[in-house]
Write a protein that holds these residues in place. Structure first.
Motif, PDB file in Angstrom:
ATOM      1  N   ALA A  70      37.724  20.115  49.174  1.00 42.88           N
ATOM      2  CA  ALA A  70      37.230  21.475  48.964  1.00 42.88           C
ATOM      3  C   ALA A  70      37.915  22.453  49.918  1.00 42.88           C
ATOM      4  N   VAL A  71      38.107  22.015  51.163  1.00 43.03           N
ATOM      5  CA  VAL A  71      38.833  22.850  52.132  1.00 43.03           C
ATOM      6  C   VAL A  71      40.262  23.069  51.660  1.00 43.03           C
ATOM      7  N   GLU A  72      40.880  22.017  51.172  1.00 42.10           N
ATOM      8  CA  GLU A  72      42.257  22.115  50.676  1.00 42.10           C
ATOM      9  C   GLU A  72      42.357  23.131  49.539  1.00 42.10           C
ATOM     10  N   ARG A  73      41.437  23.040  48.576  1.00 40.84           N
ATOM     11  CA  ARG A  73      41.474  23.982  47.452  1.00 40.84           C
ATOM     12  C   ARG A  73      41.216  25.403  47.921  1.00 40.84           C
ATOM     13  N   ALA A  74      40.251  25.561  48.822  1.00 43.31           N
ATOM     14  CA  ALA A  74      39.945  26.894  49.340  1.00 43.31           C
ATOM     15  C   ALA A  74      41.119  27.470  50.114  1.00 43.31           C
ATOM     16  N   GLN A  75      41.818  26.613  50.874  1.00 44.22           N
ATOM     17  CA  GLN A  75      42.982  27.080  51.628  1.00 44.22           C
ATOM     18  C   GLN A  75      44.071  27.561  50.674  1.00 44.22           C
ATOM     19  N   LYS A  76      44.282  26.826  49.600  1.00 43.59           N
ATOM     20  CA  LYS A  76      45.312  27.224  48.641  1.00 43.59           C
ATOM     21  C   LYS A  76      44.942  28.535  47.947  1.00 43.59           C
ATOM     22  N   GLU A  77      43.675  28.688  47.613  1.00 48.47           N
ATOM     23  CA  GLU A  77      43.247  29.936  46.994  1.00 48.47           C
ATOM     24  C   GLU A  77      43.457  31.105  47.952  1.00 48.47           C
ATOM     25  N   TYR A  78      43.142  30.886  49.215  1.00 51.27           N
ATOM     26  CA  TYR A  78      43.322  31.945  50.202  1.00 51.27           C
ATOM     27  C   TYR A  78      44.811  32.252  50.395  1.00 51.27           C
ATOM     28  N   ASP A  79      45.630  31.213  50.485  1.00 51.75           N
ATOM     29  CA  ASP A  79      47.072  31.415  50.635  1.00 51.75           C
ATOM     30  C   ASP A  79      47.624  32.233  49.478  1.00 51.75           C
ATOM     31  N   ALA A  80      47.221  31.852  48.268  1.00 52.03           N
ATOM     32  CA  ALA A  80      47.711  32.582  47.092  1.00 52.03           C
ATOM     33  C   ALA A  80      47.230  34.030  47.107  1.00 52.03           C
ATOM     34  N   ALA A  81      45.997  34.249  47.560  1.00 56.25           N
ATOM     35  CA  ALA A  81      45.459  35.608  47.625  1.00 56.25           C
ATOM     36  C   ALA A  81      46.207  36.457  48.646  1.00 56.25           C
ATOM     37  N   VAL A  82      46.547  35.840  49.790  1.00 50.74           N
ATOM     38  CA  VAL A  82      47.306  36.572  50.822  1.00 50.74           C
ATOM     39  C   VAL A  82      48.682  36.955  50.295  1.00 50.74           C
ATOM     40  N   VAL A  83      49.345  36.006  49.621  1.00 52.39           N
ATOM     41  CA  VAL A  83      50.661  36.289  49.056  1.00 52.39           C
ATOM     42  C   VAL A  83      50.565  37.408  48.028  1.00 52.39           C
ATOM     43  N   ALA A  84      49.524  37.374  47.189  1.00 57.60           N
ATOM     44  CA  ALA A  84      49.357  38.401  46.162  1.00 57.60           C
ATOM     45  C   ALA A  84      49.171  39.787  46.777  1.00 57.60           C
ATOM     46  N   VAL A  85      48.378  39.873  47.851  1.00 60.79           N
ATOM     47  CA  VAL A  85      48.182  41.153  48.531  1.00 60.79           C
ATOM     48  C   VAL A  85      49.488  41.648  49.135  1.00 60.79           C
ATOM     49  N   ASN A  86      50.185  40.771  49.830  1.00 59.21           N
ATOM     50  CA  ASN A  86      51.449  41.166  50.456  1.00 59.21           C
ATOM     51  C   ASN A  86      52.471  41.609  49.424  1.00 59.21           C
ATOM     52  N   ASP A  87      52.546  40.871  48.324  1.00 60.86           N
ATOM     53  CA  ASP A  87      53.490  41.243  47.267  1.00 60.86           C
ATOM     54  C   ASP A  87      53.129  42.592  46.657  1.00 60.86           C
ATOM     55  N   ALA A  88      51.830  42.829  46.460  1.00 58.29           N
ATOM     56  CA  ALA A  88      51.393  44.090  45.865  1.00 58.29           C
ATOM     57  C   ALA A  88      51.692  45.275  46.786  1.00 58.29           C
ATOM     58  N   ILE A  89      51.505  45.081  48.100  1.00 60.54           N
ATOM     59  CA  ILE A  89      51.801  46.147  49.063  1.00 60.54           C
ATOM     60  C   ILE A  89      53.308  46.414  49.109  1.00 60.54           C
ATOM     61  N   THR A  90      54.091  45.341  49.127  1.00 54.07           N
ATOM     62  CA  THR A  90      55.552  45.506  49.107  1.00 54.07           C
ATOM     63  C   THR A  90      56.004  46.233  47.847  1.00 54.07           C
ATOM     64  N   PHE A  91      55.378  45.908  46.735  1.00 54.87           N
ATOM     65  CA  PHE A  91      55.705  46.568  45.473  1.00 54.87           C
ATOM     66  C   PHE A  91      55.410  48.063  45.548  1.00 54.87           C
ATOM     67  N   LEU A  92      54.271  48.418  46.158  1.00 51.58           N
ATOM     68  CA  LEU A  92      53.897  49.830  46.291  1.00 51.58           C
ATOM     69  C   LEU A  92      54.845  50.566  47.216  1.00 51.58           C
ATOM     70  N   GLU A  93      55.118  49.979  48.369  1.00 51.17           N
ATOM     71  CA  GLU A  93      55.877  50.681  49.401  1.00 51.17           C
ATOM     72  C   GLU A  93      57.385  50.634  49.193  1.00 51.17           C
ATOM     73  N   LYS A  94      57.874  49.609  48.518  1.00 48.34           N
ATOM     74  CA  LYS A  94      59.320  49.454  48.385  1.00 48.34           C
ATOM     75  C   LYS A  94      59.786  49.563  46.941  1.00 48.34           C
ATOM     76  N   ASP A  95      59.281  48.682  46.092  1.00 45.60           N
ATOM     77  CA  ASP A  95      59.782  48.626  44.719  1.00 45.60           C
ATOM     78  C   ASP A  95      59.504  49.914  43.945  1.00 45.60           C
ATOM     79  N   MET A  96      58.294  50.456  44.096  1.00 49.51           N
ATOM     80  CA  MET A  96      57.945  51.654  43.341  1.00 49.51           C
ATOM     81  C   MET A  96      58.661  52.899  43.851  1.00 49.51           C
ATOM     82  N   GLU A  97      59.208  52.832  45.054  1.00 50.85           N
ATOM     83  CA  GLU A  97      59.947  53.968  45.602  1.00 50.85           C
ATOM     84  C   GLU A  97      61.459  53.791  45.474  1.00 50.85           C
TER      85      GLU A  97
END
Length: 451
Positions: A51-78
């Motif tokens: 359960a910890v393993e699955r939760a860690q992976k979900e959190y990792d994926a969520a962190v990557v998604a946030v970082n990618d979305a911010i990069t997209f806003l600040e860099k790609d969209m400009e």
């Protein structure tokens, strides 16, 4: 690591003899938990670790998604090439040119009026009046053109601002999901810590958890240990890849333990077979990797895995991956296999005890003679049913052949084809990754111990 050797042996056996995979009983059977397992109300320590393993992976994926979305806003969209930004630039330039043309037209009117005022003869006044009339008409047209250009520029800027607002809202939702995943991970870690402190859920009578020599999956000598909190999670790998294209995705390695790992090693491999399972397609695939510390793209060589350096407790490192698929590849089934190990300076070592498998369909390029994009030769019409994180399916392959999600055995992930041979072929990729990992982690452990 012993646990990895056991898994590699099991998968390799399945590759050598398909009957092993298809009729080996509970180890490779339907993923339904056994009756005795479903009756246990209290989770075991192993289930809590999963359960910890699955939760860690979900959190990792969520962190990557946030970082990618911010990069997209600040860099790609400009970026100048982003559609709404490009429209802002284009209409802004047009508005500036229209404003300049109007200024010049207004100046022409002023000049024509001055000539009219200076005219001394009827002939000169008539000519000056004609010039003034033409200049005033041109100035009126220039004013209308400027108004239209300004309107388009304003509309383009509004559209770009609206797109940025929509992306900002998306970031907010992703951040909320990340925070929820973090809370879920903290709850899972607390439940595991409480259970381990209380000695709950141990099922092996104190013999170490694997029923063999009381060693809990360690090598003789006890240095290497399975560590499910060292996780490897892939995001951004699509479930369908067309021949002749390149796909970039991310592998995040996370140290979910309370201690720093001195050297962390990721393992990544891709493996594919055609739809009939008779032809290996690995020669059509080229996998490369890159990191922030070393951004140059390099071949992902299983037998030459490079360290990502030390990884602090609760910290993560991202590895960028790039998969190139030849244009002449036939349609088939592929999978990316990921896992990770660590070696400390004192010679102790260990790693993630499972191998995660991210499947994808390979679609032949249009006109390539072996199908076309969107057509799945295995089904005749549509791609195989592959779903999951980032558009790909994730099935951890455990030492018992289970799914790594708790509750008994599980089948190796199906490929969407009715033919079992591609599945067996993909299992060979698992054996290759795990076999390479077993050899290298033992070699690195000896080197660290000697040092």
């Amino acid at each position: 690591m012993k646990i990895r050797r056991v898994l590699a042996t099991a998968v390799a056996a399945a590759v050598i003899s398909p009957a092993v995979l298809l009729s080996a009983g509970p180890a490779f059977a339907d993923g339904k938990p056994a009756a005795s397992q479903t009756q246990n109300a209290k989770p075991t320590v192993e289930e809590l670790r999963q359960a910890v393993e699955r939760a860690q992976k979900e959190y990792d994926a969520a962190v990557v998604a946030v970082n990618d979305a911010i990069t997209f806003l600040e860099k790609d969209m400009e970026a100048d090439t982003y559609p709404t930004k490009a429209a802002v630039i284009e209409t802004g330039n047009a508005a500036a040119a229209a404003a300049k043309a109007r200024t010049e037209a207004d100046q022409a009117v002023a000049d024509a009026r001055a000539k009219l005022d200076a005219a001394t003869t009827e002939e000169d006044r008539a000519a000056a009046q004609t010039a003034l009339d033409e200049a005033e008409k041109a100035a009126e047209e220039a004013a209308d053109a400027q108004t239209a250009a300004d309107t388009k520029a304003t509309a383009a800027q509004t559209a770009h601002d609206d797109a940025r607002v929509a992306q900002t809202r998306k970031i907010g939702l992703l951040q909320k999901a990340r925070d929820e995943a973090k809370e879920k991970l903290a709850d899972a870690e607390k439940a595991l810590a409480d259970a381990e402190a209380a000695g709950e859920g141990e099922e092996d009578g104190g013999n170490g958890g694997n029923g063999e020599d009381g060693q809990d999956g360690e090598e003789p000598g006890g240095e290497c240990v399975p560590e499910p909190r060292l996780t490897a999670a892939v995001t951004g790998l699509p479930d369908k890849i067309v021949g002749g294209t390149t796909q970039t995705f991310t592998l995040r390695i996370t140290n979910g333990t309370a201690k720093t790992m001195d050297a962390v090693y990721p393992y990544v491999g891709v493996h594919a077979f055609d739809d009939k399972g008779l032809k290996e397609l690995d020669s059509h695939l080229d996998l490369e990797w890159s990191t922030a510390a070393n951004p140059a793209w390099r071949d992902a060589d299983l037998m030459d895995a490079s360290s990502l350096g030390s990884l602090a407790s609760k910290a993560s490192l991202d590895v960028k991956l790039r998969l190139k698929v030849d244009a002449d590849v036939p349609s088939g089934q592929g999978a990316a296999f990921v896992t990770a190990d660590y070696v400390n300076d004192d010679g102790s070592c260990g790693g993630y005890p499972d191998l995660d498998q991210y499947e994808f369909r390979i679609l032949a390029k249009a006109g390539g003679g072996a199908g076309s994009p969107g057509k799945d030769d295995a089904t005749g019409s549509k791609p195989g049913n592959v779903t999951g994180q980032g558009g790909a399916s994730t099935t951890p392959v455990t030492a018992s052949g289970g799914s790594g999600t708790g509750g008994g055995g599980g089948a190796l992930a199906r490929t969407g084809s009715s033919d079992a041979l591609p599945t067996v072929g993909l299992a060979g990729g698992a054996a290759l990754v795990l076999g390479a990992g077993a050899v290298l982690v033992a070699r690195r452990r000896r080197t660290a111990a000697d040092a």
